[in-house]
Enzyme design. Sequence first.
Site, PDB file in Angstrom:
ATOM      1  N   GLU A  79      -2.820 -16.052  -0.246  1.00 26.82           N
ATOM      2  CA  GLU A  79      -4.269 -15.933  -0.053  1.00 26.82           C
ATOM      3  C   GLU A  79      -5.011 -16.919  -0.945  1.00 26.82           C
ATOM      4  O   GLU A  79      -4.773 -16.979  -2.145  1.00 26.82           O
ATOM      5  CB  GLU A  79      -4.728 -14.501  -0.392  1.00 26.82           C
ATOM      6  CG  GLU A  79      -4.103 -13.419   0.485  1.00 26.82           C
ATOM      7  CD  GLU A  79      -4.615 -13.459   1.929  1.00 26.82           C
ATOM      8  OE1 GLU A  79      -5.607 -14.165   2.193  1.00 26.82           O
ATOM      9  OE2 GLU A  79      -4.008 -12.779   2.781  1.00 26.82           O
ATOM     10  N   CYS A 142      -5.729  -4.746  -1.071  1.00 25.46           N
ATOM     11  CA  CYS A 142      -5.122  -6.016  -1.505  1.00 25.46           C
ATOM     12  C   CYS A 142      -6.179  -6.986  -2.006  1.00 25.46           C
ATOM     13  O   CYS A 142      -6.037  -7.601  -3.062  1.00 25.46           O
ATOM     14  CB  CYS A 142      -4.300  -6.638  -0.379  1.00 25.46           C
ATOM     15  SG  CYS A 142      -2.820  -5.681  -0.009  1.00 25.46           S
ATOM     16  N   HIS A 164       0.347 -12.107   1.183  1.00 21.65           N
ATOM     17  CA  HIS A 164       0.531 -11.086   2.224  1.00 21.65           C
ATOM     18  C   HIS A 164       1.785 -11.419   3.036  1.00 21.65           C
ATOM     19  O   HIS A 164       2.066 -12.588   3.307  1.00 21.65           O
ATOM     20  CB  HIS A 164      -0.682 -11.059   3.174  1.00 21.65           C
ATOM     21  CG  HIS A 164      -1.702 -10.024   2.832  1.00 21.65           C
ATOM     22  ND1 HIS A 164      -3.028 -10.308   2.623  1.00 21.65           N
ATOM     23  CD2 HIS A 164      -1.580  -8.671   2.688  1.00 21.65           C
ATOM     24  CE1 HIS A 164      -3.681  -9.175   2.350  1.00 21.65           C
ATOM     25  NE2 HIS A 164      -2.827  -8.173   2.378  1.00 21.65           N
TER      26      HIS A 164
HETATM   27  N1  PCA Z   1      -1.570  -3.920   2.227  1.00 25.26           N
HETATM   28  C1  PCA Z   1      -2.932  -3.433   2.160  1.00 25.26           C
HETATM   29  C2  PCA Z   1      -2.992  -2.607   0.914  1.00 25.26           C
HETATM   30  C3  PCA Z   1      -1.578  -2.347   0.521  1.00 25.26           C
HETATM   31  C4  PCA Z   1      -0.783  -3.275   1.338  1.00 25.26           C
HETATM   32  O1  PCA Z   1       0.448  -3.461   1.247  1.00 25.26           O
HETATM   33  C5  PCA Z   1      -3.975  -4.546   2.259  1.00 25.26           C
HETATM   34  O2  PCA Z   1      -3.704  -5.577   2.894  1.00 25.26           O
HETATM   35  O3  PCA Z   1      -5.066  -4.399   1.728  1.00 25.26           O
END
Ligand code: PCA
Length: 195
Positions: A79, A142, A164
């Site tokens: 990100e 996240c 991610h």
């Molecule tokens: N993904 C979520 C929160 C925890 C996770 O593994 C997110 O993308 O916010």
Amino acid sequence: MKTLLITGFEPFNNEVINPSWSAVERLPDVISGYELTKLCLPVVFGEAALKVISVAEEIKPDVILCIGQAGGRSAVTPELVGINLRHAKIPDNSGYQPKDEPIIIDGENAYFSTLPVRKMAEAVCEAGIEAQVSYSAGAYVCNDLLYTLLHNYKNTNKRIAFIHIPYCTEQNKNPSMDIDTVVKALTIAIESIDK
Ligand code: PCA
């Protein structure tokens, strides 16, 4: 040796696994001169970041790298940015479901990651694993974690990023990625940090 605090999340949204923690757990203890400390985080607004900050105060890592599941994505996605917004389509694991709230009142709108996310994505791609930089970490836990860490450590030399990852094969959803492939991708991403 340099130190790297790496985190994954517990399951959420009625899942029984979260591939972010499954992958982090399987990483070796040392990668490319970094000693790893692994931490599993609650999917709870605010609490996830507090847990990271409290462990970081203790171990003083050079790098903090957080991993989370992004269901629906097919690629490993570092990100670029965290934004000052909490907006949840589903409650977090404590039942909290904020709607269009700031994370930090009067905080900056956004912070860029302080690790070379483009280089990390390119290195993973070169190994034949689907990866690309993402320009939105969403507005759920996240993003909350990434923004809060970047805010807390602004004007320091701590280097911070969030990656991610897709659903894993065991979750029987599409698209998905094998945990072993994710482990390889994370290893390569870490190896590329100082290249
Ligand atoms: N993904 C979520 C929160 C925890 C996770 O593994 C997110 O993308 O916010």
